[in-house]
Motif scaffolding. Sequence first.
Motif, PDB file in Angstrom:
ATOM      1  N   ASN A 133      32.406 -65.269 -51.253  1.00  0.00           N
ATOM      2  CA  ASN A 133      31.400 -65.744 -52.053  1.00  0.00           C
ATOM      3  C   ASN A 133      32.023 -65.239 -53.374  1.00  0.00           C
ATOM      4  O   ASN A 133      32.011 -64.338 -53.865  1.00  0.00           O
ATOM      5  CB  ASN A 133      29.829 -65.277 -51.942  1.00  0.00           C
ATOM      6  CG  ASN A 133      28.618 -65.516 -52.966  1.00  0.00           C
ATOM      7  OD1 ASN A 133      29.210 -66.275 -53.899  1.00  0.00           O
ATOM      8  ND2 ASN A 133      27.572 -65.621 -52.695  1.00  0.00           N
ATOM      9  N   GLY A 189      22.239 -75.432 -58.007  1.00  0.00           N
ATOM     10  CA  GLY A 189      23.334 -74.781 -58.050  1.00  0.00           C
ATOM     11  C   GLY A 189      24.510 -74.891 -58.866  1.00  0.00           C
ATOM     12  O   GLY A 189      24.697 -76.012 -59.381  1.00  0.00           O
ATOM     13  N   SER A 244      18.498 -78.618 -46.807  1.00  0.00           N
ATOM     14  CA  SER A 244      18.853 -77.112 -46.607  1.00  0.00           C
ATOM     15  C   SER A 244      18.546 -76.396 -48.088  1.00  0.00           C
ATOM     16  O   SER A 244      18.613 -76.636 -48.838  1.00  0.00           O
ATOM     17  CB  SER A 244      20.526 -77.391 -46.752  1.00  0.00           C
ATOM     18  OG  SER A 244      21.207 -76.062 -46.906  1.00  0.00           O
ATOM     19  N   LEU A 266      20.329 -74.344 -49.120  1.00  0.00           N
ATOM     20  CA  LEU A 266      21.677 -74.193 -50.081  1.00  0.00           C
ATOM     21  C   LEU A 266      21.780 -74.929 -51.016  1.00  0.00           C
ATOM     22  O   LEU A 266      22.625 -74.920 -52.171  1.00  0.00           O
ATOM     23  CB  LEU A 266      22.799 -73.923 -49.071  1.00  0.00           C
ATOM     24  CG  LEU A 266      22.981 -72.991 -47.994  1.00  0.00           C
ATOM     25  CD1 LEU A 266      24.548 -73.104 -47.315  1.00  0.00           C
ATOM     26  CD2 LEU A 266      22.731 -71.564 -48.560  1.00  0.00           C
ATOM     27  N   LYS A 290      20.420 -77.071 -54.016  1.00  0.00           N
ATOM     28  CA  LYS A 290      19.526 -76.959 -54.911  1.00  0.00           C
ATOM     29  C   LYS A 290      19.116 -78.387 -55.807  1.00  0.00           C
ATOM     30  O   LYS A 290      18.153 -78.443 -56.222  1.00  0.00           O
ATOM     31  CB  LYS A 290      19.909 -75.917 -56.013  1.00  0.00           C
ATOM     32  CG  LYS A 290      20.073 -74.721 -55.527  1.00  0.00           C
ATOM     33  CD  LYS A 290      18.745 -74.049 -55.002  1.00  0.00           C
ATOM     34  CE  LYS A 290      18.779 -72.586 -54.458  1.00  0.00           C
ATOM     35  NZ  LYS A 290      17.221 -72.161 -53.891  1.00  0.00           N
ATOM     36  N   LEU A 323      25.432 -76.831 -54.909  1.00  0.00           N
ATOM     37  CA  LEU A 323      25.078 -75.755 -53.944  1.00  0.00           C
ATOM     38  C   LEU A 323      24.901 -74.510 -54.522  1.00  0.00           C
ATOM     39  O   LEU A 323      25.465 -74.076 -55.838  1.00  0.00           O
ATOM     40  CB  LEU A 323      26.317 -75.333 -53.050  1.00  0.00           C
ATOM     41  CG  LEU A 323      26.463 -76.418 -51.753  1.00  0.00           C
ATOM     42  CD1 LEU A 323      26.662 -77.730 -52.267  1.00  0.00           C
ATOM     43  CD2 LEU A 323      27.576 -75.937 -50.876  1.00  0.00           C
ATOM     44  N   THR A 324      23.882 -73.764 -54.240  1.00  0.00           N
ATOM     45  CA  THR A 324      23.804 -72.082 -54.782  1.00  0.00           C
ATOM     46  C   THR A 324      25.061 -71.548 -54.153  1.00  0.00           C
ATOM     47  O   THR A 324      25.577 -71.588 -53.094  1.00  0.00           O
ATOM     48  CB  THR A 324      22.367 -71.598 -54.143  1.00  0.00           C
ATOM     49  OG1 THR A 324      22.304 -70.245 -55.001  1.00  0.00           O
ATOM     50  CG2 THR A 324      22.371 -71.316 -52.604  1.00  0.00           C
ATOM     51  N   ALA A 356      26.696 -68.701 -52.088  1.00  0.00           N
ATOM     52  CA  ALA A 356      26.403 -68.307 -50.769  1.00  0.00           C
ATOM     53  C   ALA A 356      27.782 -68.099 -50.075  1.00  0.00           C
ATOM     54  O   ALA A 356      28.883 -68.561 -50.335  1.00  0.00           O
ATOM     55  CB  ALA A 356      25.555 -69.414 -49.873  1.00  0.00           C
ATOM     56  N   LEU A 416      28.188 -69.707 -44.461  1.00  0.00           N
ATOM     57  CA  LEU A 416      27.075 -70.639 -44.341  1.00  0.00           C
ATOM     58  C   LEU A 416      26.948 -71.805 -44.692  1.00  0.00           C
ATOM     59  O   LEU A 416      26.503 -72.939 -44.256  1.00  0.00           O
ATOM     60  CB  LEU A 416      26.017 -69.832 -45.171  1.00  0.00           C
ATOM     61  CG  LEU A 416      25.646 -68.467 -44.790  1.00  0.00           C
ATOM     62  CD1 LEU A 416      24.734 -67.858 -45.920  1.00  0.00           C
ATOM     63  CD2 LEU A 416      24.818 -68.412 -43.573  1.00  0.00           C
ATOM     64  N   VAL A 417      27.922 -72.019 -45.992  1.00  0.00           N
ATOM     65  CA  VAL A 417      28.293 -73.517 -46.312  1.00  0.00           C
ATOM     66  C   VAL A 417      28.958 -74.515 -45.123  1.00  0.00           C
ATOM     67  O   VAL A 417      28.589 -75.734 -45.065  1.00  0.00           O
ATOM     68  CB  VAL A 417      29.258 -73.342 -47.490  1.00  0.00           C
ATOM     69  CG1 VAL A 417      29.553 -74.960 -47.892  1.00  0.00           C
ATOM     70  CG2 VAL A 417      28.376 -72.617 -48.653  1.00  0.00           C
TER      71      VAL A 417
END
Length: 814
Positions: free
Chosen positions: A477, A501, A536, A538, A540, A605-606, A608, A612-613
């Motif tokens: 990350n 994100g 999701s 993840l 945003k 995306l935030t 992470a 997870l992505v």
Amino acid sequence: MTTEQFDQQDFQEKSNLLFGRLGLWIARHRWLVLLVFIASLIGASIFAALVRTDNSFEAYFDSKDTTYNYYTNYKLDFGSDEVTYLLYKAPNAEHGPFDLEVMQKILSLTEALETEVPFVEEVTSLTNVEIMEAEDDFLNIHEMAIDFPETQEQMLQLKKLFMTKPVYINGLISPDATHAGIIIEMSRTSSDPIESLRADPAAGDAIDNLYPQASYNSISAILARPEYQGIEFYRTGDVPLNNAYNVIITEEAGLLTGLSLLLIAVISLVFFRRSWIGFLAPLIIVILGLIVTIGFMGLVGYDMGIMFLVVPTMITAIGVAQTVHLISEHKHYQQLGYDNNTIIRKTLEHVGLPCLLAAITTSIGFLGMSSSNLKAIADLSVYLGVGVFLTFLISMAVMILIMAFQKNTPSTSDTPTNTTNIDTDTDTEASVTDGFSTLLNWINHINLKRPTVVLVISSLVFLLSLSGINQLKIGFNFLTEFKPHTIVRSETTYVQSIMGGMSNLVFIFDSGKTDGIKDYTLLKDLERLQLKAEESPLIKKTYSIVDILKDLNQTLHNNDPDFYTLPEDNALIAQYLLMYEISGGEELEDYITGDYARTVLELRLTSAESYLVRDMVEELQSFIDNELTTNTDAISKTGIGALWLKMGEYIAESQIIGYAFTFSIITLILCLVFRSIKVGLIAMIPNILPIVVVLGVMGWADMHLDYMRLLLATVAIGIAVDDTVHMMSRFRREFYRLGNYEAAMQASILGVGRALIITSVILTLSFSIFLASDMAVLASFGILLSVTIIAALIADLFLMPVLLLKLKPFGPEK
């Protein structure tokens, strides 16, 4: 003595005698060697000045990489995707971002950013974003900047309009309207040719004159102006992130080097307090080692990225560790009263070959990752591997030259010509009376009296560590690579808690024909994928042409939220898009190609963990394959998120290939040098165990294997095997001299144990310097590597001697 024993001893004697003769040759031709040495350093310094700082995403990928090419093609169609995102709030203003005075300041700020910041393509804020309103059957697209409200009431009416536009929520305005954002799109990427990255073409290549530093510094200077007081700004995005990387690289390369040199000075004063050679030689060797390493980088064309931060400490640790063995031998023979030539010869005869093997195995440890598809890793493995070997050559040359230029003393114990048997000197340190002797004698006692206990404990630790390795994950990350106190991490964390994100994943829909994306079926599939992605946690924020079409449909139906839907007729879609163009709309250009053949769905995306992505993308890919009617071959993914996923794959591949290569080559070298497969395999056991232990600890502690920790095993085995080589070489020499394994073990541990402990302390303290870095990923790497070195020392002092006692690889005792 068996034939195998004779062959091993004969090879060792020939190699050692060769090093002794080489040392004497350098001593005799010291002025010539010194001149060549100085000329080489001057050349290295010239090339070192050519090294450029670059830590963009492109620095991690080869230009021929398929995934990277998709990314570059995407940028050719849709422009640079590097941005600076400014989140702001006005805590003392009654209406927050929609306070009339605050909005006037943002209007001024938007204009300043667009005209004064170098390399800006476009700046978008609430003051200049497109506002669509319907007047009868006509579409009116305007900006607040052109028709700025005169009263607070008019501003609040605009606020109501903005809050009905989903396309702006979580992008330019937070859902509760307490924060707003400014998007600064850049015209450059960090990997562009350096001549296009200079803010002032005449000002040279100083880091503050180059993108992104020049852009970041200009933005920061503008935000600090008095006219924007009362507004709190938070910076994030590609430019602040890359700026932080480059600043840290520039500042910490000097910081870590300075701390490393300070450490050398302290260690030298502690261990060699009465020896000017012991104090100066390590400092000289490390400084010269860094110069030639960076010079090699400039010669070959390598850039200085975040991975370079490990170089100063690595060169320091390895250079000093090599020097300690040379100084220890030099000091020993000097105390015995030998003349300079004899000191040089005997020092090189006893530690020349082990030091060479240590340098080779350490270099191979780094070079094991040269096949990695991650360009930054592959580059580092080459220039650090070469740098380690060059540092070895420097340490040998410097030490020989220092010894050669010393005032000569008459020989009292031997003559330079007495080279018939180099192993007749009783040169172990069994007579030492300092604290080391007690410790080393205790180690010998444990190995002699409790060998089974040593083996059982080692086996249990190994099995427990294997269990931990099974739980090890690959993930990284980029935000958490920075320590929490750093500005870029703290501000980005705050921004992501409020707004969308900061990294993107892009799906490209290619219709294969002009105007193909005006088809309702394709756009409906795009919308379905967009809605699926928004499920999701993840994701945003999402952007696509569908958002603009929905906004158009809502606007042309009296701004009724029920009409925030995709028009279902191809002709109506084409009519809306034509109306949008005629009315002066320009934002559509960010999502389509000029021929309307390709369009993008951008997912924000935030930050992470990459695994997870990966799971999220696999779920979306499954949805594409099973739920959409559009040909899946026409849908591809790219963007920084896709590069993250590819980096994860490369880490997994590099782990397998790199480790296998390193272990195999080092094992082969040890087998060849010791002229015995059995000896080579035994030598590898105490080096594999520490690595298994640390990887197991990572698994149990839920520490993920990222691109930095990926280096852990190959770096550790390359460094740890140094002590093994010295111990194994001494053990074999003592066994041939004494003819008894137990006596050989005791003599070996007393003979080299002190140097092994000192070098391990040096390495551990050197890697602990990484704790001073603002990079959390580098600090954790230093801790894990230090633990590995300590574990390797324990294995070399306990496990390997016990294995040699039990397995008797050098043949029967006399």
